[in-house]
Design an enzyme around this catalytic site. Structure first.
Site, short mmCIF file in Angstrom:
data_model
loop_
_atom_site.label_atom_id
_atom_site.label_comp_id
_atom_site.label_asym_id
_atom_site.label_seq_id
_atom_site.Cartn_x
_atom_site.Cartn_y
_atom_site.Cartn_z
N THR A 54 -8.26 21.17 -8.86
CA THR A 54 -9.11 22.35 -9.02
C THR A 54 -9.42 22.97 -7.67
OG1 THR A 54 -10.07 21.27 -10.95
CG2 THR A 54 -11.22 23.20 -10.12
N TYR A 73 -5.77 8.63 -10.85
CA TYR A 73 -5.78 9.89 -11.62
C TYR A 73 -4.46 9.97 -12.37
CZ TYR A 73 -6.02 15.00 -12.41
OH TYR A 73 -6.05 16.26 -12.96
N LYS A 120 -9.22 8.23 -13.84
CA LYS A 120 -9.51 9.54 -14.41
C LYS A 120 -8.39 9.82 -15.41
CE LYS A 120 -9.55 14.47 -13.21
NZ LYS A 120 -9.32 15.46 -12.13
N VAL A 133 -14.78 13.75 -15.03
CA VAL A 133 -14.44 14.56 -13.86
C VAL A 133 -14.16 15.95 -14.40
CG1 VAL A 133 -12.94 14.84 -11.86
CG2 VAL A 133 -13.47 12.54 -12.71
#
EC number: 4.3.3.7
Length: 295
Positions: free
Chosen positions: A46, A134, A162, A207
C-alpha cells in the site's frame, strides 16, 4: 506486543511533483495513531514499496517513528525477491527505529517451498525483531504451503503470518498447525473483506488498508469480538462496501484519491499505477459517507 491488533498499511504521501512528502507522512501517521491504529506499517504494498528507492524507506520510517512516538509501534516491509537484499534491509531495521518487520513471499522468481524456508530463516536470523510473514499469492504467484508455514513457526522470532490468500479453511489450518510454536505464532488478516472471518478462526488482528478511513470501527470490531460477536459483525458489514470499493481499481490509487478528497496527506500514485477513475472515487467516498453518518 510489537505488532498490534490493528495494523494500518500506510500509503506513502508524495508531493504533487511525485517527491516523498515526509511532512505529510508524519501528519498521516499521527492521524492513524489517533484513530485506532496500533501499528503503522511503512514500505508495504500500500506504501508503493516497489517505487521507493535508496534511502526513501528509511527516511519514511524515521519520520513516522518520530510522529507516533510511543502511541503506536512501527513496522517496515523488508521483503523482496532477493534474499540478500531482504537480509540486508532486515538487519538495518532495528537501528533505523522499527519495532517489527514484514517479509513478503518472494515474487516473480517462483521459489520452491524449501527455498522459501531458507529465505525466511535467513531474514529472521538477520534481526532480533519480530518477523511477520506475508502470504499474498495474487501478487507473488507463490503460496506458503501449510507445511512450510508450520516449519517456519518454529523460528522463535517469526511470530505470525499476514494471510491474504482468501482461503479461510487454510487460515484455520494454520492456526491449528502452529499452536505451541516456541515464540508464539499468530494470524493477521491481510484482506479487509476477511477481517471478521479471520478473527473467527483465531486471528489476532488485521493489516488493513481501510483503517485509514475507518480505524475506529475496525479497532472496536477487534476489541468487542470476543464478548460481543454480534456487534463485531455489525461493524464488519458496515465497512464491507468500503473495503470492496477501495479495491475496485489497483490499490492504493482509490485510497489515495479518497484521502486527498478528505484533506489528508496522500498525493498522487507513482507509475506504473494510474490515478483512480472518478467513478471509483465516488464509490469510495459514498461508502465512507455512509459510515460517517452512523458515527
Amino acid at each position: 506486543m510489537a505488532i498490534g491488533a490493528v495494523v494500518t498499511a500506510m500509503v506513502t504521501p508524495f508531493t504533487d511533483g511525485g517527491e516523498l512528502d515526509l511532512d505529510g507522512a508524519q501528519r498521516l501517521a499521527r492521524h492513524l495513531a489517533d484513530h485506532g491504529t496500533d501499528t503503522v506499517l511503512v514500505n508495504g504494498t500500500t506504501g508503493e514499496s516497489p517505487t521507493l528507492h535508496g534511502e526513501a524507506p528509511w527516511e519514511l520510517l524515521a519520520a513516522v517513528r518520530e510522529a507516533v512516538g510511543g502511541d503506536a509501534t512501527v513496522m517496515i516491509g523488508t521483503g523482496s525477491n532477493d534474499t540478500a537484499k531482504s537480509v540486508a534491509a532486515t538487519a538495518r531495521a532495528a537501528d533505523a527505529g522499527a519495532d517489527a518487520v514484514l517479509a513478503v513471499t518472494p515474487y516473480y522468481n517462483k521459489p520452491q517451498q524449501h527455498g522459501l524456508v531458507a529465505h525466511f530463516r535467513a531474514v529472521a536470523e538477520a534481526t532480533e525483531l519480530p518477523v511477520l510473514l506475508y502470504d499474498v499469492p495474487a501478487r507473488t504467484v507463490t503460496t506458503l504451503e501449510l507445511a512450510t508455514t508450520t516449519e517456519l513457526s518454529g523460528v522463535e522470532n517469526i511470530v505470525g503470518v499476514k494471510d491474504a490468500t482468501g482461503d479461510l479453511g487454510r487460515a484455520a489450518d494454520v492456526r491449528l498447525a502452529t499452536r505451541g510454536a516456541p515464540g508464539g505464532f499468530d494470524l493477521w488478516s491481510g484482506s479487509d473483506e476477511m477481517n471478521l472471518p479471520i478473527l473467527a478462526v483465531g486471528g489476532r488482528g488485521l493489516v488493513s488498508v481501510s483503517a485509514h478511513l475507518v480505524g475506529p470501527e475496525l479497532a472496536e470490531m477487534v476489541r468487542v469480538f470476543p464478548s460481543d460477536p454480534a456487534r463485531a459483525l455489525e461493524l464488519h458489514l458496515r465497512c464491507l462496501p468500503l473495503h470492496r470499493a477501495l479495491f475496485t481499481e489497483p490499490s492504493p490509487a482509490p485510497l489515495k484519491a479518497a484521502l486527498n478528497a478528505l484533506g489528508l496527506p496522500a498525493g498522487p500514485v507513482r507509475g506504473p499505477l494510474a490515478e483512480a477513475s472518478e467513478e471509483t472515487v465516488k464509490a469510495v467516498l459514498g461508502a465512507h459517507e455512509a459510515i460517517e453518518a452512523l458515527r
